[in-house]
Design a protein around this motif. Sequence first.
Motif, PDB file in Angstrom:
ATOM      1  N   LEU A  58       0.859  -1.121  -0.124  1.00  0.00           N
ATOM      2  CA  LEU A  58       0.051  -0.047  -0.076  1.00  0.00           C
ATOM      3  C   LEU A  58       0.944   1.144  -0.054  1.00  0.00           C
ATOM      4  O   LEU A  58       0.528   2.234  -0.731  1.00  0.00           O
ATOM      5  N   SER A  59       1.924   1.109   0.866  1.00  0.00           N
ATOM      6  CA  SER A  59       2.923   2.362   0.836  1.00  0.00           C
ATOM      7  C   SER A  59       3.584   2.777  -0.280  1.00  0.00           C
ATOM      8  O   SER A  59       3.477   3.761  -0.987  1.00  0.00           O
ATOM      9  N   LEU A  60       3.966   1.745  -1.347  1.00  0.00           N
ATOM     10  CA  LEU A  60       4.583   1.717  -2.512  1.00  0.00           C
ATOM     11  C   LEU A  60       3.397   2.484  -3.530  1.00  0.00           C
ATOM     12  O   LEU A  60       3.914   2.949  -4.392  1.00  0.00           O
ATOM     13  N   ALA A  61       2.467   1.766  -3.526  1.00  0.00           N
ATOM     14  CA  ALA A  61       1.076   2.373  -4.298  1.00  0.00           C
ATOM     15  C   ALA A  61       0.889   3.563  -4.283  1.00  0.00           C
ATOM     16  O   ALA A  61       0.895   4.269  -5.265  1.00  0.00           O
ATOM     17  N   PHE A  62       0.907   4.021  -2.969  1.00  0.00           N
ATOM     18  CA  PHE A  62       0.923   5.258  -2.618  1.00  0.00           C
ATOM     19  C   PHE A  62       1.897   6.109  -3.303  1.00  0.00           C
ATOM     20  O   PHE A  62       1.374   7.427  -3.910  1.00  0.00           O
ATOM     21  N   VAL A  63       3.030   5.893  -2.920  1.00  0.00           N
ATOM     22  CA  VAL A  63       4.197   6.953  -3.449  1.00  0.00           C
ATOM     23  C   VAL A  63       4.071   6.607  -5.017  1.00  0.00           C
ATOM     24  O   VAL A  63       4.370   7.742  -5.636  1.00  0.00           O
ATOM     25  N   PHE A  64       4.117   5.606  -5.817  1.00  0.00           N
ATOM     26  CA  PHE A  64       4.031   5.371  -7.236  1.00  0.00           C
ATOM     27  C   PHE A  64       3.011   6.572  -7.608  1.00  0.00           C
ATOM     28  O   PHE A  64       3.152   7.152  -8.797  1.00  0.00           O
ATOM     29  N   LEU A  65       1.732   6.503  -7.215  1.00  0.00           N
ATOM     30  CA  LEU A  65       0.499   7.206  -7.721  1.00  0.00           C
ATOM     31  C   LEU A  65       0.606   8.809  -7.372  1.00  0.00           C
ATOM     32  O   LEU A  65       0.279   9.414  -8.275  1.00  0.00           O
ATOM     33  N   LYS A  66       1.128   9.120  -6.445  1.00  0.00           N
ATOM     34  CA  LYS A  66       1.395  10.433  -6.131  1.00  0.00           C
ATOM     35  C   LYS A  66       2.724  10.899  -6.759  1.00  0.00           C
ATOM     36  O   LYS A  66       2.389  12.265  -7.468  1.00  0.00           O
ATOM     37  N   TYR A  67       3.916  10.346  -6.752  1.00  0.00           N
ATOM     38  CA  TYR A  67       5.059  10.959  -7.296  1.00  0.00           C
ATOM     39  C   TYR A  67       5.897  10.426  -8.622  1.00  0.00           C
ATOM     40  O   TYR A  67       6.670  10.672  -9.176  1.00  0.00           O
ATOM     41  N   GLY A  68       5.197   9.242  -8.876  1.00  0.00           N
ATOM     42  CA  GLY A  68       5.928   8.185  -9.926  1.00  0.00           C
ATOM     43  C   GLY A  68       5.215   8.662 -11.263  1.00  0.00           C
ATOM     44  O   GLY A  68       3.942   8.879 -11.544  1.00  0.00           O
ATOM     45  N   GLY A  69       6.139   8.608 -12.519  1.00  0.00           N
ATOM     46  CA  GLY A  69       5.534   8.297 -13.679  1.00  0.00           C
ATOM     47  C   GLY A  69       5.075   9.765 -14.429  1.00  0.00           C
ATOM     48  O   GLY A  69       4.986  10.777 -13.449  1.00  0.00           O
ATOM     49  N   ASP A  70       5.163   9.974 -15.606  1.00  0.00           N
ATOM     50  CA  ASP A  70       4.587  11.173 -16.255  1.00  0.00           C
ATOM     51  C   ASP A  70       3.080  10.774 -16.749  1.00  0.00           C
ATOM     52  O   ASP A  70       3.133  10.022 -17.794  1.00  0.00           O
ATOM     53  N   TYR A  71       2.119  11.079 -16.255  1.00  0.00           N
ATOM     54  CA  TYR A  71       0.727  10.861 -16.710  1.00  0.00           C
ATOM     55  C   TYR A  71       0.077  11.992 -17.406  1.00  0.00           C
ATOM     56  O   TYR A  71      -1.076  11.867 -17.581  1.00  0.00           O
ATOM     57  N   ASP A  72       0.914  13.018 -18.015  1.00  0.00           N
ATOM     58  CA  ASP A  72       0.410  13.831 -18.986  1.00  0.00           C
ATOM     59  C   ASP A  72       0.088  13.268 -20.211  1.00  0.00           C
ATOM     60  O   ASP A  72       0.734  12.769 -21.014  1.00  0.00           O
ATOM     61  N   THR A  73      -0.932  13.506 -20.625  1.00  0.00           N
ATOM     62  CA  THR A  73      -1.433  12.932 -22.141  1.00  0.00           C
ATOM     63  C   THR A  73      -1.647  13.948 -22.953  1.00  0.00           C
ATOM     64  O   THR A  73      -2.023  15.311 -22.709  1.00  0.00           O
TER      65      THR A  73
END
Length: 182
Positions: free
Chosen positions: A165-180
Amino acid sequence: MSRDTEDAPVSRRQFLQGVAGAAAVAATADSASAQSTKTVEVGPGGNYVYTPGTEDPLYVAPGTTVEFVWKSDNHNVNPTSVPEGASWEGHKPIENNGFSFESTFETMGTYEYQCDPHAGLGMKGTIIVNESGQAPSSGGGGGPVLPDSAKAIGVATLGAMLSVLSLAFVFLKYGGDYDTPE
Protein backbone atom coordinates in the motif's frame (compact mmCIF):
# COMPACT_ATOMS: atom_id res chain seq x y z
CA MET A 1 -22.38 -69.51 42.18
CA SER A 2 -24.68 -71.82 40.36
CA ARG A 3 -26.27 -70.85 37.11
CA ASP A 4 -29.73 -70.75 38.77
CA THR A 5 -28.82 -68.05 41.31
CA GLU A 6 -26.67 -66.14 38.83
CA ASP A 7 -29.62 -65.46 36.52
CA ALA A 8 -32.21 -65.02 39.28
CA PRO A 9 -33.95 -61.65 39.39
CA VAL A 10 -32.86 -59.20 42.09
CA SER A 11 -35.44 -58.42 44.73
CA ARG A 12 -36.22 -54.89 45.79
CA ARG A 13 -34.66 -55.58 49.19
CA GLN A 14 -31.40 -56.84 47.64
CA PHE A 15 -31.28 -53.84 45.35
CA LEU A 16 -31.77 -51.37 48.26
CA GLN A 17 -29.12 -53.18 50.32
CA GLY A 18 -26.68 -52.89 47.42
CA VAL A 19 -27.43 -49.18 46.96
CA ALA A 20 -27.06 -48.51 50.70
CA GLY A 21 -23.74 -50.37 50.75
CA ALA A 22 -22.44 -48.43 47.76
CA ALA A 23 -23.51 -45.13 49.35
CA ALA A 24 -21.71 -46.06 52.59
CA VAL A 25 -18.52 -46.88 50.68
CA ALA A 26 -18.74 -43.61 48.72
CA ALA A 27 -19.30 -41.57 51.90
CA THR A 28 -16.35 -43.24 53.61
CA ALA A 29 -14.12 -42.66 50.60
CA ASP A 30 -15.19 -38.99 50.39
CA SER A 31 -14.49 -38.31 54.07
CA ALA A 32 -11.19 -40.18 53.86
CA SER A 33 -10.09 -38.10 50.87
CA ALA A 34 -11.06 -34.87 52.63
CA GLN A 35 -8.86 -35.86 55.56
CA SER A 36 -5.83 -36.93 53.51
CA THR A 37 -2.31 -35.71 54.23
CA LYS A 38 -0.39 -33.37 51.96
CA THR A 39 3.30 -32.49 52.31
CA VAL A 40 5.16 -29.18 52.15
CA GLU A 41 8.94 -29.48 51.91
CA VAL A 42 10.84 -26.82 53.86
CA GLY A 43 14.12 -25.79 52.19
CA PRO A 44 14.48 -28.72 49.75
CA GLY A 45 17.96 -29.03 48.25
CA GLY A 46 19.23 -26.30 50.56
CA ASN A 47 17.17 -23.74 48.61
CA TYR A 48 15.27 -20.97 50.37
CA VAL A 49 11.82 -22.14 49.26
CA TYR A 50 8.79 -24.10 50.36
CA THR A 51 7.59 -26.74 47.89
CA PRO A 52 4.79 -26.11 47.05
CA GLY A 53 5.21 -22.41 47.79
CA THR A 54 3.68 -19.09 46.81
CA GLU A 55 4.10 -19.36 43.02
CA ASP A 56 2.41 -22.77 43.13
CA PRO A 57 0.13 -22.66 46.19
CA LEU A 58 -1.03 -25.84 47.88
CA TYR A 59 -4.81 -26.31 47.51
CA VAL A 60 -6.52 -28.48 50.13
CA ALA A 61 -10.07 -29.30 51.21
CA PRO A 62 -11.26 -28.51 54.76
CA GLY A 63 -10.05 -31.17 57.21
CA THR A 64 -6.83 -31.90 55.29
CA THR A 65 -3.67 -32.43 57.31
CA VAL A 66 -0.51 -30.80 55.95
CA GLU A 67 2.86 -32.15 57.04
CA PHE A 68 5.77 -29.69 56.90
CA VAL A 69 9.05 -31.60 56.43
CA TRP A 70 12.44 -29.85 56.87
CA LYS A 71 14.89 -30.72 54.09
CA SER A 72 17.64 -28.30 55.22
CA ASP A 73 18.66 -26.33 58.30
CA ASN A 74 17.59 -23.09 60.01
CA HIS A 75 13.98 -22.63 58.91
CA ASN A 76 10.59 -22.03 60.48
CA VAL A 77 6.96 -21.67 59.36
CA ASN A 78 5.58 -18.36 60.63
CA PRO A 79 2.03 -17.40 59.51
CA THR A 80 1.76 -13.88 58.11
CA SER A 81 -1.94 -14.06 57.17
CA VAL A 82 -4.72 -16.50 58.10
CA PRO A 83 -8.47 -16.44 57.36
CA GLU A 84 -10.78 -14.91 59.93
CA GLY A 85 -11.71 -17.50 62.54
CA ALA A 86 -8.65 -19.67 61.87
CA SER A 87 -6.26 -20.41 64.71
CA TRP A 88 -3.26 -21.78 62.80
CA GLU A 89 0.00 -20.79 64.48
CA GLY A 90 2.51 -22.55 62.23
CA HIS A 91 5.83 -23.47 63.87
CA LYS A 92 7.88 -20.43 64.88
CA PRO A 93 10.97 -22.08 66.45
CA ILE A 94 13.92 -22.51 64.06
CA GLU A 95 14.39 -26.19 63.16
CA ASN A 96 16.83 -28.30 61.14
CA ASN A 97 16.86 -31.09 58.54
CA GLY A 98 14.72 -34.07 59.52
CA PHE A 99 12.22 -32.16 61.68
CA SER A 100 8.52 -32.24 60.77
CA PHE A 101 5.18 -31.14 62.16
CA GLU A 102 1.56 -31.46 61.05
CA SER A 103 -1.37 -29.06 60.98
CA THR A 104 -4.98 -29.74 60.03
CA PHE A 105 -6.68 -26.94 58.11
CA GLU A 106 -10.42 -26.66 58.86
CA THR A 107 -11.23 -23.00 58.03
CA MET A 108 -11.59 -22.14 54.35
CA GLY A 109 -9.46 -19.29 53.01
CA THR A 110 -5.85 -18.36 52.25
CA TYR A 111 -3.01 -19.05 54.67
CA GLU A 112 0.27 -17.25 53.99
CA TYR A 113 3.49 -17.98 55.83
CA GLN A 114 7.22 -17.31 55.69
CA CYS A 115 10.56 -18.48 57.02
CA ASP A 116 11.62 -15.59 59.26
CA PRO A 117 15.40 -15.96 58.69
CA HIS A 118 14.94 -16.18 54.90
CA ALA A 119 11.85 -14.04 54.19
CA GLY A 120 14.07 -11.43 52.50
CA LEU A 121 15.20 -14.16 50.09
CA GLY A 122 11.60 -14.91 49.14
CA MET A 123 11.02 -18.00 51.28
CA LYS A 124 7.26 -17.72 51.50
CA GLY A 125 4.39 -20.13 51.05
CA THR A 126 0.63 -20.21 50.55
CA ILE A 127 -2.01 -22.79 51.38
CA ILE A 128 -5.52 -22.25 50.01
CA VAL A 129 -8.36 -24.18 51.65
CA ASN A 130 -11.40 -24.43 49.39
CA GLU A 131 -14.35 -26.78 49.04
CA SER A 132 -12.85 -28.87 46.24
CA GLY A 133 -9.25 -28.92 47.45
CA GLN A 134 -8.25 -28.17 43.86
CA ALA A 135 -6.98 -25.12 42.01
CA PRO A 136 -9.83 -23.29 40.26
CA SER A 137 -10.15 -24.07 36.57
CA SER A 138 -9.53 -21.33 34.09
CA GLY A 139 -13.12 -21.65 32.86
CA GLY A 140 -12.12 -21.46 29.20
CA GLY A 141 -12.93 -17.74 29.03
CA GLY A 142 -9.65 -16.84 27.37
CA GLY A 143 -10.61 -18.22 23.98
CA PRO A 144 -8.34 -20.32 21.78
CA VAL A 145 -4.61 -19.93 22.12
CA LEU A 146 -2.86 -18.78 18.95
CA PRO A 147 0.53 -20.49 18.34
CA ASP A 148 3.60 -18.26 18.01
CA SER A 149 4.17 -19.40 14.42
CA ALA A 150 0.68 -18.21 13.44
CA LYS A 151 1.33 -14.85 15.13
CA ALA A 152 4.60 -14.49 13.19
CA ILE A 153 2.85 -15.23 9.88
CA GLY A 154 0.13 -12.69 10.72
CA VAL A 155 2.69 -9.98 11.50
CA ALA A 156 4.65 -10.75 8.32
CA THR A 157 1.47 -10.64 6.20
CA LEU A 158 0.42 -7.32 7.74
CA GLY A 159 3.91 -5.90 7.07
CA ALA A 160 3.80 -7.06 3.44
CA MET A 161 0.34 -5.53 2.90
CA LEU A 162 1.41 -2.19 4.39
CA SER A 163 4.53 -2.20 2.19
CA VAL A 164 2.47 -2.75 -0.95
CA LEU A 165 0.00 0.00 0.00
CA SER A 166 2.84 2.42 0.80
CA LEU A 167 4.59 1.75 -2.53
CA ALA A 168 1.29 2.13 -4.42
CA PHE A 169 0.72 5.50 -2.74
CA VAL A 170 4.23 6.72 -3.58
CA PHE A 171 4.01 5.61 -7.23
CA LEU A 172 0.56 7.13 -7.70
CA LYS A 173 1.52 10.44 -6.09
CA TYR A 174 5.10 10.94 -7.35
CA GLY A 175 5.87 8.38 -9.99
CA GLY A 176 5.69 8.54 -13.77
CA ASP A 177 4.61 11.14 -16.29
CA TYR A 178 0.88 10.90 -16.66
CA ASP A 179 0.35 13.90 -18.90
CA THR A 180 -1.56 12.91 -21.97
CA PRO A 181 -1.25 14.79 -25.26
CA GLU A 182 -4.22 16.87 -26.18
